[in-house]
Design a protein around this motif. Structure first.
Motif, PDB file in Angstrom:
ATOM      1  N   ALA A 414      50.015  53.962  88.805  1.00 31.77           N
ATOM      2  CA  ALA A 414      50.111  53.527  90.041  1.00 31.77           C
ATOM      3  C   ALA A 414      51.606  54.328  90.716  1.00 31.77           C
ATOM      4  CB  ALA A 414      50.431  52.031  89.953  1.00 31.77           C
ATOM      5  N   HIS A 415      52.073  55.323  90.361  1.00 35.64           N
ATOM      6  CA  HIS A 415      53.148  55.850  90.761  1.00 35.64           C
ATOM      7  C   HIS A 415      52.752  56.742  92.164  1.00 35.64           C
ATOM      8  CE1 HIS A 415      51.732  59.792  89.240  1.00 35.64           C
ATOM      9  NE2 HIS A 415      51.732  59.231  88.179  1.00 35.64           N
ATOM     10  N   PRO A 416      53.593  56.897  93.007  1.00 36.86           N
ATOM     11  CA  PRO A 416      53.476  57.597  94.400  1.00 36.86           C
ATOM     12  C   PRO A 416      53.253  59.277  93.992  1.00 36.86           C
ATOM     13  CG  PRO A 416      55.428  56.465  94.455  1.00 36.86           C
ATOM     14  CD  PRO A 416      54.864  56.278  93.007  1.00 36.86           C
ATOM     15  N   LEU A 417      52.126  59.745  94.971  1.00 36.99           N
ATOM     16  CA  LEU A 417      51.753  61.004  94.723  1.00 36.99           C
ATOM     17  C   LEU A 417      52.405  61.725  96.207  1.00 36.99           C
ATOM     18  CD1 LEU A 417      48.172  60.363  93.736  1.00 36.99           C
ATOM     19  CD2 LEU A 417      50.289  61.110  92.378  1.00 36.99           C
ATOM     20  N   PRO A 418      53.519  62.213  95.900  1.00 37.47           N
ATOM     21  CA  PRO A 418      54.215  62.869  97.262  1.00 37.47           C
ATOM     22  C   PRO A 418      53.395  64.216  97.685  1.00 37.47           C
ATOM     23  CG  PRO A 418      55.474  63.547  95.336  1.00 37.47           C
ATOM     24  CD  PRO A 418      54.545  62.364  95.066  1.00 37.47           C
ATOM     25  N   ASP A 419      52.790  65.013  96.810  1.00 39.35           N
ATOM     26  CA  ASP A 419      52.113  66.209  97.472  1.00 39.35           C
ATOM     27  C   ASP A 419      51.052  66.179  96.462  1.00 39.35           C
ATOM     28  OD1 ASP A 419      53.421  67.717  95.059  1.00 39.35           O
ATOM     29  OD2 ASP A 419      55.081  67.629  95.971  1.00 39.35           O
ATOM     30  N   ARG A 420      50.154  67.458  96.788  1.00 38.55           N
ATOM     31  CA  ARG A 420      48.921  67.785  95.867  1.00 38.55           C
ATOM     32  C   ARG A 420      49.207  68.237  94.633  1.00 38.55           C
ATOM     33  NH1 ARG A 420      43.254  69.595  97.877  1.00 38.55           N
ATOM     34  NH2 ARG A 420      42.387  70.256  95.808  1.00 38.55           N
ATOM     35  N   SER A 421      50.211  68.993  94.464  1.00 36.65           N
ATOM     36  CA  SER A 421      50.575  69.324  92.904  1.00 36.65           C
ATOM     37  C   SER A 421      50.852  68.198  92.118  1.00 36.65           C
ATOM     38  CB  SER A 421      51.981  70.112  93.160  1.00 36.65           C
ATOM     39  OG  SER A 421      52.945  69.513  93.439  1.00 36.65           O
ATOM     40  N   VAL A 422      51.508  67.196  92.274  1.00 38.79           N
ATOM     41  CA  VAL A 422      51.718  65.780  91.781  1.00 38.79           C
ATOM     42  C   VAL A 422      50.423  65.335  91.376  1.00 38.79           C
ATOM     43  CG1 VAL A 422      52.648  63.761  91.704  1.00 38.79           C
ATOM     44  CG2 VAL A 422      53.966  65.627  92.568  1.00 38.79           C
ATOM     45  N   ALA A 423      49.460  65.475  92.367  1.00 41.29           N
ATOM     46  CA  ALA A 423      48.166  64.768  92.206  1.00 41.29           C
ATOM     47  C   ALA A 423      47.422  65.501  91.133  1.00 41.29           C
ATOM     48  CB  ALA A 423      47.366  64.640  93.423  1.00 41.29           C
ATOM     49  N   GLU A 424      47.358  66.844  91.084  1.00 37.77           N
ATOM     50  CA  GLU A 424      46.713  67.609  90.492  1.00 37.77           C
ATOM     51  C   GLU A 424      47.323  67.407  88.772  1.00 37.77           C
ATOM     52  OE1 GLU A 424      46.816  71.509  91.778  1.00 37.77           O
ATOM     53  OE2 GLU A 424      45.126  71.222  92.980  1.00 37.77           O
ATOM     54  N   ARG A 425      48.535  67.477  88.575  1.00 38.30           N
ATOM     55  CA  ARG A 425      49.228  67.327  87.358  1.00 38.30           C
ATOM     56  C   ARG A 425      48.730  65.819  86.968  1.00 38.30           C
ATOM     57  NH1 ARG A 425      53.687  69.675  89.702  1.00 38.30           N
ATOM     58  NH2 ARG A 425      54.894  67.403  89.869  1.00 38.30           N
ATOM     59  N   THR A 426      48.985  64.644  87.445  1.00 35.96           N
ATOM     60  CA  THR A 426      48.525  63.419  87.145  1.00 35.96           C
ATOM     61  C   THR A 426      46.992  63.317  86.628  1.00 35.96           C
ATOM     62  OG1 THR A 426      50.002  62.507  88.758  1.00 35.96           O
ATOM     63  CG2 THR A 426      48.113  61.094  87.813  1.00 35.96           C
ATOM     64  N   LEU A 427      46.078  64.188  87.148  1.00 34.94           N
ATOM     65  CA  LEU A 427      44.853  63.910  86.841  1.00 34.94           C
ATOM     66  C   LEU A 427      44.656  64.870  85.674  1.00 34.94           C
ATOM     67  CD1 LEU A 427      43.017  64.116  90.410  1.00 34.94           C
ATOM     68  CD2 LEU A 427      43.366  62.258  88.959  1.00 34.94           C
ATOM     69  N   ASN A 428      45.072  66.021  85.617  1.00 40.23           N
ATOM     70  CA  ASN A 428      45.136  66.676  84.307  1.00 40.23           C
ATOM     71  C   ASN A 428      45.631  65.805  83.257  1.00 40.23           C
ATOM     72  OD1 ASN A 428      44.158  68.868  85.973  1.00 40.23           O
ATOM     73  ND2 ASN A 428      46.048  69.857  86.005  1.00 40.23           N
ATOM     74  N   ASP A 429      46.675  65.134  83.208  1.00 39.03           N
ATOM     75  CA  ASP A 429      47.238  64.422  82.025  1.00 39.03           C
ATOM     76  C   ASP A 429      46.299  63.125  81.718  1.00 39.03           C
ATOM     77  OD1 ASP A 429      49.239  66.180  82.176  1.00 39.03           O
ATOM     78  OD2 ASP A 429      50.864  64.797  83.353  1.00 39.03           O
ATOM     79  N   LEU A 430      45.479  62.900  82.417  1.00 43.51           N
ATOM     80  CA  LEU A 430      44.554  61.699  82.356  1.00 43.51           C
ATOM     81  C   LEU A 430      43.355  62.209  81.378  1.00 43.51           C
ATOM     82  CD1 LEU A 430      44.611  59.640  85.757  1.00 43.51           C
ATOM     83  CD2 LEU A 430      45.979  59.360  83.530  1.00 43.51           C
ATOM     84  N   GLY A 431      43.165  63.421  81.191  1.00 40.24           N
ATOM     85  CA  GLY A 431      41.953  63.872  80.387  1.00 40.24           C
ATOM     86  C   GLY A 431      40.472  63.329  80.774  1.00 40.24           C
ATOM     87  N   LEU A 432      40.172  63.599  81.969  1.00 39.73           N
ATOM     88  CA  LEU A 432      39.049  63.077  82.507  1.00 39.73           C
ATOM     89  C   LEU A 432      37.792  63.879  82.252  1.00 39.73           C
ATOM     90  CD1 LEU A 432      40.227  62.342  86.150  1.00 39.73           C
ATOM     91  CD2 LEU A 432      40.269  60.930  84.103  1.00 39.73           C
ATOM     92  N   GLU A 433      37.855  65.319  81.837  1.00 38.07           N
ATOM     93  CA  GLU A 433      36.743  66.025  81.331  1.00 38.07           C
ATOM     94  C   GLU A 433      36.057  65.375  80.361  1.00 38.07           C
ATOM     95  OE1 GLU A 433      36.160  68.854  82.886  1.00 38.07           O
ATOM     96  OE2 GLU A 433      37.680  68.791  84.453  1.00 38.07           O
ATOM     97  N   GLN A 434      36.217  64.469  79.440  1.00 44.69           N
ATOM     98  CA  GLN A 434      35.650  63.844  78.563  1.00 44.69           C
ATOM     99  C   GLN A 434      34.547  63.153  78.833  1.00 44.69           C
ATOM    100  OE1 GLN A 434      37.364  60.638  76.390  1.00 44.69           O
ATOM    101  NE2 GLN A 434      39.130  60.838  77.817  1.00 44.69           N
ATOM    102  N   TYR A 435      34.369  62.764  80.174  1.00 44.44           N
ATOM    103  CA  TYR A 435      33.352  61.653  80.596  1.00 44.44           C
ATOM    104  C   TYR A 435      32.306  62.445  81.379  1.00 44.44           C
ATOM    105  CZ  TYR A 435      37.313  58.618  80.435  1.00 44.44           C
ATOM    106  OH  TYR A 435      38.448  57.701  79.956  1.00 44.44           O
TER     107      TYR A 435
END
Length: 627
Positions: A414-435
Motif C-alpha cells: 500500500a505504499h506510494p509509487l512515485p515513478d516506474r523504477s519503484v513500481a518495478e522494484r516493488t513487483l520484483n520483490d513480491l516473487g510473482l513468477e511462481q504463479y
C-alpha cells in the motif's frame, strides 16, 4: 428550557409508535444484502475477528482504525452468536438503528409533547440517511442508538435532577464516546442545551457526577486520539467551504442521495419553508434554544473538519436525533388549530415526497457499494490452484476474503509509487513468477499510484488473460505462464480436431447457470461471459490462422463473437508462433448485446485457414440467455 413532565403514553400513542417502528424495521430489513460488503465493512470485520488484546490495542492506537473499541467488541460477540453472513452482520446494525428510533418517541415527547415525539419518530423511520447506515456493518447504528439514549437521559436528568439520572446520562455519553469520537459534537450541543437550565438545578450540583464520568471515560480517549494524529497528512475528505458544507448537510438529512432528475432546489425550498414558517409559529423559546444547541454542535464539527478528514455525512450521526426532534418541533409546535394542522400535514407530506425517491435510490445500481461479492465470485470461477493474487491497496483484502473462501496465495502492498523504477522494484520483490496466473486486484489506490504504474509494468511483462470491472474495483488477470502440461481442475475436457493439426482439448466458462445481458452486476455473468479455450498443436505450420469462437442462434446466425482482451495472448503471440505439444491457454470475452432475446444459444468454435473455404463450426456447449 421548559420541559414537560414525564407522563406515560396513552395506549393509542403506544400503538402509533409501535406501528411506526414496525414500518421502520421493514424498511431496514428490505434489501439488507442488496449491496456487497465494502471496504469499511470489511475492515470492521477484520478488527472484530482479532484476538481480544490485539483488538483493544489497535483500536485505541487510532491509526489503522480511528473508531474506539466498543462497537467492535459487541460485533465480535455477535459474530460468535450469529455468524458472519451478510444478513446476520447487517441485522446487527439494523437492530441498533431500530433501538435508536425507539428512543426518539419518548425523547420528543419529554422535550415538546407527544405529537412531536410521534412526528420525530415518523420522520426518522423514513429518513434515507438512517436507512442507509442501518444497512452497513459499521459503528453508526450503535452511535445513533447511544445518541438518542444519551439525549433522552439528559432531558430526564434536567427534569428530575437526581443522582441516578445524571449517572445514567454520564454512562450513556461515555459509551457513545467509546463508539465514535464524533460524539463530541453531541456533547457540545448537550452542554449548550443544559446551560439554559443550569440556574434552576440547585444544590448539590448533581450534574457534576455526569461530568466526572464523562471526563474520566472520555478525556483520556480524546487526548490519545489527538496525539496519535499529530503530524498526519490527510489526503481524503478535504475541508469544504461553509456553503458547500451546508449544502451537503441539507442533502444528507433529507434525500441523502439525490436521484437523477430530482431538483436540488426542492430540498432548499422545503427546509427554508420549515425554518421560516416554523419560527413564525413558535410560542416560547424551547425550539429556538434546541436549534441553537444543535447549531453549536454542527459548528464545532465544521471547525474540526478544517483540520481532520471529517467531511463525510456519516460523521453527523450523533447529531441526527436532535435534528429530527428540532425539525418536528418546527412543524408541530404550538396550539392546535385548523391552520396549524394544515401546516403540519403539508410539511409531513413534503417530507414523505422527499423521502420516497431517496429511499428508492438506496437500492439502485447507481448507489452500489464496491462489489466484492462479484469480484470474489468471478475469481473463484476461473482461478486455479497455482494462481496468485496481488492486492493494491493491501487493505482491500478484508472485504474480498469475506467472500472468497478457496485457498488463494496472495501478495499485497500500500505504499506510494512515485515513478516506474519503484513500481518495478516493488513487483520484483513480491516473487510473482511462481504463479501461473496473477490476479491483480486494484481499489482505493489512486492516491498511491495515480499513473497506474503497476499495471504498466505488468502489461509490459505478461499477456492479459482477462479483465473485469466490478463496481468500483478493477481486476486483471495476467498470464505469467500461458503454456500448460494438462487441463486445470475447472476445465471441461473435449477433443475437437481441426485442419492444420489444431486440437481443442478443453474449455472453461462460468455461464452454465445462464447469463443475464440486461441485469446489473458482474457475477453470475451479465453482459460479459469469459471463455477460456485450451488448444494443442500437433504440427508446426508458420502460416497465418484464425481461431474463432462465437455464440450462435438455432439458425446458425452469429450473435456475438468471443474476442481476446487488449494486450492478450492472441495479439502478443499469434497462433502461428505457438509451440507444438503443450496446451495453450487462449482467453476470450463474449460481450452480449442487451437486446439479445432470451433463449438457448450454441457456443461454437472453428479454425479458418487463409485461402481455404470456411469450415463448419463445431458446437462446444449450449448457453441459456435469461430475461
Amino acid at each position: 428550557m421548559p420541559v414537560r413532565p414525564w407522563i406515560h403514553t396513552h395506549r393509542r400513542g403506544d400503538l402509533v409508535a409501535l406501528a411506526l417502528l414496525g414500518l421502520g424495521w421493514g424498511l431496514r430489513i428490505h434489501g439488507l444484502t442488496y449491496h456487497s460488503i465494502w471496504l469499511d465493512e470489511g475492515a470492521a470485520l477484520w478488527i472484530a475477528r482479532l484476538p481480544l488484546g490485539v483488538l483493544l490495542e489497535r483500536t485505541m492506537a487510532f491509526r489503522e482504525e480511528v473508531s474506539p473499541p466498543l462497537y467492535f467488541l459487541l460485533l465480535k460477540g455477535w459474530i460468535a452468536l450469529a455468524g458472519d453472513g451478510d444478513f446476520a452482520l447487517r441485522f446487527f446494525s439494523a437492530g441498533w438503528m431500530l433501538i435508536g428510533l425507539a428512543f426518539l418517541f419518548p425523547l420528543g415527547r419529554i422535550a415538546f409533547g407527544r405529537a412531536i415525539g410521534r412526528l420525530a419518530l415518523a420522520m426518522g423511520v423514513l429518513q434515507p440517511y438512517l436507512v442507509w447506515f442501518s444497512q452497513e456493518v459499521r459503528v453508526y447504528g450503535l452511535l445513533f442508538a447511544l445518541s438518542s439514549l444519551s439525549t433522552l437521559e439528559l432531558l430526564r436528568a434536567l427534569q428530575r435532577n437526581r443522582w441516578s439520572s445524571w449517572l445514567r446520562y454520564g454512562v450513556a455519553i461515555a459509551a457513545a464516546c467509546y463508539t465514535h469520537l464524533t460524539a463530541l459534537w453531541m456533547i457540545t450541543a448537550h452542554l449548550a442545551l443544559a446551560a439554559w437550565e443550569g440556574r434552576r438545578l440547585g444544590w448539590p450540583p448533581r450534574w457534576l457526577l455526569a461530568l466526572t464520568v464523562i471526563l474520566l471515560a472520555g478525556w483520556p480517549l480524546a487526548l490519545r486520539a489527538w496525539l496519535s494524529q499529530q503530524g498526519t497528512v490527510f489526503w481524503w475528505n478535504p475541508p469544504q467551504p461553509l456553503g458547500a458544507a451546508v449544502q451537503l448537510l441539507i442533502i444528507t438529512w433529507t434525500v441523502y442521495q439525490i436521484p437523477p432528475g430530482f431538483p436540488e432546489a426542492v430540498l432548499w425550498i422545503y427546509m427554508g419553508a420549515v425554518l421560516l414558517i416554523g419560527l413564525l409559529r413558535l410560542r416560547g423559546f424551547s425550539p429556538v434554544r434546541w436549534g441553537i444547541s444543535l447549531g453549536l454542535g454542527w459548528g464545532l464539527w465544521y471547525l474540526t473538519s478544517q483540520r481532520f478528514p471529517l467531511t463525510s455525512p456519516r460523521y453527523w450521526m450523533s447529531l441526527t436525533p436532535m435534528f429530527l426532534i428540532g425539525l418536528a418541533a418546527l412543524i408541530a409546535w404550538g396550539k392546535p388549530s385548523a391552520r396549524s394542522r394544515a401546516w403540519m400535514v403539508a410539511a409531513w407530506m413534503g417530507w414523505v415526497g422527499i423521502s420516497v425517491p431517496g429511499l428508492r435510490e438506496l437500492w439502485s445500481p447507481r448507489s452500489a457499494k464496491e462489489d466484492w461479492r462479484g469480484a470474489a465470485a468471478w475469481i473463484s470461477a476461473y482461478a486455479g490452484p497455482r494462481d496468485g493474487a496481488l492486492f493494491f491497496a493491501e487493505y482491500v483484502r478484508f472485504p474480498f476474503f469475506h467472500y472468497y473462501r478457496k485457498p488463494l496465495d496472495h501478495r499485497a502492498f500500500a505504499h506510494p509509487l512515485p515513478d516506474r523504477s519503484v513500481a518495478e522494484r516493488t513487483l520484483n520483490d513480491l516473487g510473482l513468477e511462481q504463479y501461473e496466473t496473477l490476479w491483480y486486484i486494484r481499489a482505493h489506490a489512486d492516491w498511491a499510484d495515480p499513473q497506474d504504474l503497476v499495471d504498466q509494468v505488468l502489461r509490459s511483462r505478461y499477456p492479459v488473460r482477462m479483465e473485469v470491472f466490478p463496481e468500483k474495483i478493477r481486476i486483471r488477470a495476467y498470464a505469467i505462464r500461458w503454456q500448460r502440461e494438462d487441463l486445470p481442475p475447472g476445465a471441461r475436457p473435449t477433443f475437437l480436431s481441426f485442419p492444420g493439426g489444431w486440437i481443442l482439448r478443453g474449455f472453461q466458462h462460468a455461464g452454465s447457470g445462464g447469463v443475464r445481458p440486461r441485469a446489473w452486476g458482474v457475477f453470475p455473468p451479465t453482459r460479459q461471459l469469459h471463455l477460456t479455450l485450451y488448444w494443442q498443436r500437433r504440427a508446426a505450420h508458420r502460416s497465418e490462422v484464425h481461431l474463432r469462437a462465437a455464440l450462435m442462434d438455432s439458425g446458425g446466425r452469429l450473435r456475438g463473437e468471443a474476442l481476446p482482451p487488449r494486450d492478450g495472448l492472441l495479439l502478443r503471440h499469434p497462433p502461428a508462433e505457438w509451440p507444438v505439444g503443450p496446451l495453450i491457454v487462449d482467453d476470450r470475452d463474449l460481450l452480449l448485446p442487451e437486446d439479445l432475446p432470451p433463449g438457448r444459444y450454441r457456443l461454437a468454435v472453428w479454425v479458418e485457414q487463409p485461402g481455404e473455404a470456411s469450415p463448419s463450426p463445431q458446437i462446444l456447449d449450449e448457453i441459456e440467455v435469461l430475461p
